[in-house]
Design a protein around this motif. Sequence first.
Motif, PDB file in Angstrom:
ATOM      1  N   ALA A 271       0.828  -1.201   0.000  1.00 19.90           N
ATOM      2  CA  ALA A 271       0.000   0.000   0.000  1.00 19.90           C
ATOM      3  C   ALA A 271       0.864   1.254   0.000  1.00 19.90           C
ATOM      4  CB  ALA A 271      -0.926  -0.004   1.219  1.00 19.90           C
ATOM      5  N   GLU A 272       1.949   1.221   0.778  1.00 16.82           N
ATOM      6  CA  GLU A 272       2.832   2.383   0.853  1.00 16.82           C
ATOM      7  C   GLU A 272       3.560   2.594  -0.472  1.00 16.82           C
ATOM      8  OE1 GLU A 272       6.311   4.253   3.742  1.00 16.82           O
ATOM      9  OE2 GLU A 272       5.242   2.418   4.328  1.00 16.82           O
ATOM     10  N   ILE A 273       3.992   1.491  -1.132  1.00 14.21           N
ATOM     11  CA  ILE A 273       4.661   1.590  -2.434  1.00 14.21           C
ATOM     12  C   ILE A 273       3.718   2.184  -3.476  1.00 14.21           C
ATOM     13  CG2 ILE A 273       5.574   0.215  -4.355  1.00 14.21           C
ATOM     14  CD1 ILE A 273       6.769  -1.674  -2.216  1.00 14.21           C
ATOM     15  N   ALA A 274       2.465   1.707  -3.472  1.00 13.59           N
ATOM     16  CA  ALA A 274       1.487   2.217  -4.426  1.00 13.59           C
ATOM     17  C   ALA A 274       1.255   3.711  -4.217  1.00 13.59           C
ATOM     18  CB  ALA A 274       0.168   1.450  -4.277  1.00 13.59           C
ATOM     19  N   ALA A 275       1.157   4.109  -2.950  1.00 14.47           N
ATOM     20  CA  ALA A 275       0.945   5.531  -2.655  1.00 14.47           C
ATOM     21  C   ALA A 275       2.150   6.359  -3.072  1.00 14.47           C
ATOM     22  CB  ALA A 275       0.664   5.710  -1.158  1.00 14.47           C
ATOM     23  N   THR A 276       3.344   5.809  -2.859  1.00 17.62           N
ATOM     24  CA  THR A 276       4.575   6.519  -3.229  1.00 17.62           C
ATOM     25  C   THR A 276       4.680   6.671  -4.745  1.00 17.62           C
ATOM     26  OG1 THR A 276       5.686   5.663  -1.258  1.00 17.62           O
ATOM     27  CG2 THR A 276       7.081   6.535  -3.015  1.00 17.62           C
ATOM     28  N   LYS A 277       4.323   5.600  -5.476  1.00 16.32           N
ATOM     29  CA  LYS A 277       4.359   5.654  -6.939  1.00 16.32           C
ATOM     30  C   LYS A 277       3.395   6.712  -7.462  1.00 16.32           C
ATOM     31  CE  LYS A 277       5.869   0.927  -8.013  1.00 16.32           C
ATOM     32  NZ  LYS A 277       5.469  -0.378  -8.615  1.00 16.32           N
ATOM     33  N   LYS A 278       2.225   6.767  -6.845  1.00 15.25           N
ATOM     34  CA  LYS A 278       1.238   7.761  -7.280  1.00 15.25           C
ATOM     35  C   LYS A 278       1.753   9.173  -7.012  1.00 15.25           C
ATOM     36  CE  LYS A 278      -3.632   9.076  -6.803  1.00 15.25           C
ATOM     37  NZ  LYS A 278      -3.342  10.506  -6.739  1.00 15.25           N
ATOM     38  N   ARG A 279       2.358   9.343  -5.855  1.00 13.68           N
ATOM     39  CA  ARG A 279       2.896  10.650  -5.515  1.00 13.68           C
ATOM     40  C   ARG A 279       4.023  11.025  -6.472  1.00 13.68           C
ATOM     41  NH1 ARG A 279       2.409  15.742  -4.232  1.00 13.68           N
ATOM     42  NH2 ARG A 279       4.080  16.560  -2.900  1.00 13.68           N
ATOM     43  N   LEU A 280       4.877  10.037  -6.814  1.00  9.30           N
ATOM     44  CA  LEU A 280       5.988  10.281  -7.733  1.00  9.30           C
ATOM     45  C   LEU A 280       5.471  10.667  -9.120  1.00  9.30           C
ATOM     46  CD1 LEU A 280       9.019  10.238  -8.293  1.00  9.30           C
ATOM     47  CD2 LEU A 280       8.832   7.783  -8.779  1.00  9.30           C
ATOM     48  N   ALA A 281       4.416   9.975  -9.561  1.00 15.34           N
ATOM     49  CA  ALA A 281       3.831  10.280 -10.869  1.00 15.34           C
ATOM     50  C   ALA A 281       3.276  11.703 -10.896  1.00 15.34           C
ATOM     51  CB  ALA A 281       2.730   9.274 -11.195  1.00 15.34           C
ATOM     52  N   ASP A 282       2.644  12.102  -9.784  1.00 17.88           N
ATOM     53  CA  ASP A 282       2.106  13.466  -9.698  1.00 17.88           C
ATOM     54  C   ASP A 282       3.234  14.496  -9.770  1.00 17.88           C
ATOM     55  OD1 ASP A 282      -0.460  12.502  -9.499  1.00 17.88           O
ATOM     56  OD2 ASP A 282      -0.528  12.613  -7.297  1.00 17.88           O
ATOM     57  N   LEU A 283       4.335  14.239  -9.070  1.00 16.47           N
ATOM     58  CA  LEU A 283       5.460  15.168  -9.072  1.00 16.47           C
ATOM     59  C   LEU A 283       6.105  15.266 -10.458  1.00 16.47           C
ATOM     60  CD1 LEU A 283       7.118  14.216  -5.651  1.00 16.47           C
ATOM     61  CD2 LEU A 283       5.908  16.337  -6.194  1.00 16.47           C
ATOM     62  N   GLU A 284       6.241  14.121 -11.133  1.00 16.89           N
ATOM     63  CA  GLU A 284       6.823  14.129 -12.473  1.00 16.89           C
ATOM     64  C   GLU A 284       5.936  14.891 -13.447  1.00 16.89           C
ATOM     65  OE1 GLU A 284       7.286   9.990 -13.228  1.00 16.89           O
ATOM     66  OE2 GLU A 284       9.346   9.901 -12.419  1.00 16.89           O
ATOM     67  N   SER A 285       4.630  14.746 -13.290  1.00 21.36           N
ATOM     68  CA  SER A 285       3.692  15.466 -14.149  1.00 21.36           C
ATOM     69  C   SER A 285       3.819  16.968 -13.938  1.00 21.36           C
ATOM     70  CB  SER A 285       2.264  14.995 -13.858  1.00 21.36           C
ATOM     71  OG  SER A 285       1.334  15.737 -14.623  1.00 21.36           O
ATOM     72  N   GLN A 286       3.935  17.382 -12.676  1.00 25.15           N
ATOM     73  CA  GLN A 286       4.091  18.812 -12.379  1.00 25.15           C
ATOM     74  C   GLN A 286       5.410  19.338 -12.927  1.00 25.15           C
ATOM     75  OE1 GLN A 286       3.415  19.724  -8.162  1.00 25.15           O
ATOM     76  NE2 GLN A 286       1.891  18.074  -8.043  1.00 25.15           N
ATOM     77  N   LEU A 287       6.458  18.526 -12.821  1.00 22.52           N
ATOM     78  CA  LEU A 287       7.764  18.935 -13.321  1.00 22.52           C
ATOM     79  C   LEU A 287       7.748  19.087 -14.824  1.00 22.52           C
ATOM     80  CD1 LEU A 287      10.726  19.531 -12.750  1.00 22.52           C
ATOM     81  CD2 LEU A 287      11.204  17.076 -12.910  1.00 22.52           C
ATOM     82  N   ASP A 288       7.128  18.159 -15.540  1.00 21.51           N
ATOM     83  CA  ASP A 288       7.013  18.250 -17.010  1.00 21.51           C
ATOM     84  C   ASP A 288       6.267  19.510 -17.412  1.00 21.51           C
ATOM     85  OD1 ASP A 288       8.416  15.936 -17.300  1.00 21.51           O
ATOM     86  OD2 ASP A 288       6.627  14.645 -17.556  1.00 21.51           O
ATOM     87  N   ALA A 289       5.185  19.799 -16.698  1.00 19.86           N
ATOM     88  CA  ALA A 289       4.382  20.984 -17.021  1.00 19.86           C
ATOM     89  C   ALA A 289       5.198  22.253 -16.793  1.00 19.86           C
ATOM     90  CB  ALA A 289       3.120  20.998 -16.148  1.00 19.86           C
ATOM     91  N   LEU A 290       5.989  22.267 -15.733  1.00 16.82           N
ATOM     92  CA  LEU A 290       6.806  23.445 -15.439  1.00 16.82           C
ATOM     93  C   LEU A 290       7.900  23.644 -16.485  1.00 16.82           C
ATOM     94  CD1 LEU A 290       7.280  25.692 -13.374  1.00 16.82           C
ATOM     95  CD2 LEU A 290       8.822  24.164 -12.139  1.00 16.82           C
ATOM     96  N   ARG A 291       8.536  22.543 -16.939  1.00 12.81           N
ATOM     97  CA  ARG A 291       9.568  22.616 -17.976  1.00 12.81           C
ATOM     98  C   ARG A 291       8.965  23.115 -19.286  1.00 12.81           C
ATOM     99  NH1 ARG A 291      12.577  16.852 -16.619  1.00 12.81           N
ATOM    100  NH2 ARG A 291      14.102  17.663 -15.104  1.00 12.81           N
ATOM    101  N   HIS A 292       7.729  22.659 -19.561  1.00 14.61           N
ATOM    102  CA  HIS A 292       7.075  23.063 -20.801  1.00 14.61           C
ATOM    103  C   HIS A 292       6.806  24.575 -20.811  1.00 14.61           C
ATOM    104  CE1 HIS A 292       4.628  22.624 -24.394  1.00 14.61           C
ATOM    105  NE2 HIS A 292       3.655  23.341 -23.779  1.00 14.61           N
ATOM    106  N   GLN A 293       6.452  25.113 -19.651  1.00 17.34           N
ATOM    107  CA  GLN A 293       6.177  26.552 -19.558  1.00 17.34           C
ATOM    108  C   GLN A 293       7.460  27.363 -19.741  1.00 17.34           C
ATOM    109  OE1 GLN A 293       4.335  27.247 -15.813  1.00 17.34           O
ATOM    110  NE2 GLN A 293       2.412  26.215 -16.348  1.00 17.34           N
TER     111      GLN A 293
END
Length: 412
Positions: free
Chosen positions: A388-410
């Motif tokens: 459960a903790e790994i799944a939550a961490t993966k989801k959090r990591l995916a969210d952070l990567e998405s935010q980082l991609d969006a910031l780089r694009h801007q």
Amino acid sequence: MHKFGSVVYRADRKSYRAKYTYHGEVITKTFKDRLSAQAWLNSERSRVEADKAGIQQWSSPAERKREETAIERRRTLFCDYVMDEFAPTWLNYAADGSELATGSKRKHREYLSHLSQAFFWKYPLTGITTEDINRWLADLDNFGGATPRKKTFQLLKAVYAKAVAEGAVPKSPVTMKAPAVPKSRQAQIPPATAEELQNIYAAMPKTTRIAVWLGAILDLRIGEVVSLQVQDWNSKTQTLRVCHSADANGGMKDTKTATSNTTQPVPPQLGKLIDEACNGKQPTDFIVTCADGTHITPNRLRDHFNEAKINAGRPDLHFHTLRATSITAAVNTGATLRDTMQWGRHADAQTSIERYQRASGSERMREIANGIEDTLMGHEPTVAELEAEIAATKKRLADLESQLDALRHQNK
């Protein structure tokens, strides 16, 4: 002799006002005729002269009136005060002024009957002592049980609270705590789980099974459930009006208390079930019925529930336990004590407090115990906890990567 006081005619009120001053106080009294005013003034002069001569201490008419009232109150019997000053209102109305339900009136008459059998019933109101009350409470047979004993004690305490507030007694002799009432066996029954409720629901007849959710989700009593009519359901606002209960024969009567009469918000899944139960019926038809559509009594519905609870492996459950189940679920969703009092529709706040403490206490204590253990002993995670903790961490990591991609694009 020096003139004492004055008598003045007041044309605007067509009366005579007698007046004198003594010890810095201005004393006045109004009369319809001069003769009566002068007679009163003469009697007051006699009192003033007796005071100056050291024969009898002077007091104002207001003080004399209070003394006379106090003497009269000392002559008042406890039974007369209860029956004349307290009982007429208490037997019929709640503290908020609303009229009591029939069942509550009957209980009040029962407690008053117990109180009237006390050995001090015909004692003077001011003559009953704390020792008298302790001696009276010591004999449980006077009351026929622990609960009537406590309720009768609370009645006595309320009588003296009124007497003190009105100045009928200087202080209350009821200084002890209310007698304890052992927890009933029914109150100690664990609430039903979601799985158990589903099993009970599935095992009940189609026309009565909705009663399970009306009790467990909306916190309704069995008498209120069988009294619900189609016209009480508002599908547009998704609300259910609770305004009736059932007597021993299944007939309609007022709800148990005024606070029980309310309109409950209904969540969507239960709303769909109510819609289905109301489909094709007239406004005055009942929502929960026998298989042939006729009105069902509380005892008959209880039979349906009792048979289904055995199939669900919970023979200890009562239909009333669904109310405790509802409160427990509410507390688990974060309901406060104030929320619990409103949701439970209890006329007595102590009932809500006990329900709230029962629902929140054991689980909260377990959370605290687990937290202390984790802090002091450490914790060996299970496979499920790690996954459960790994799944939550993966989801959090995916969210952070998405935010980082969006910031780089801007920034490009």
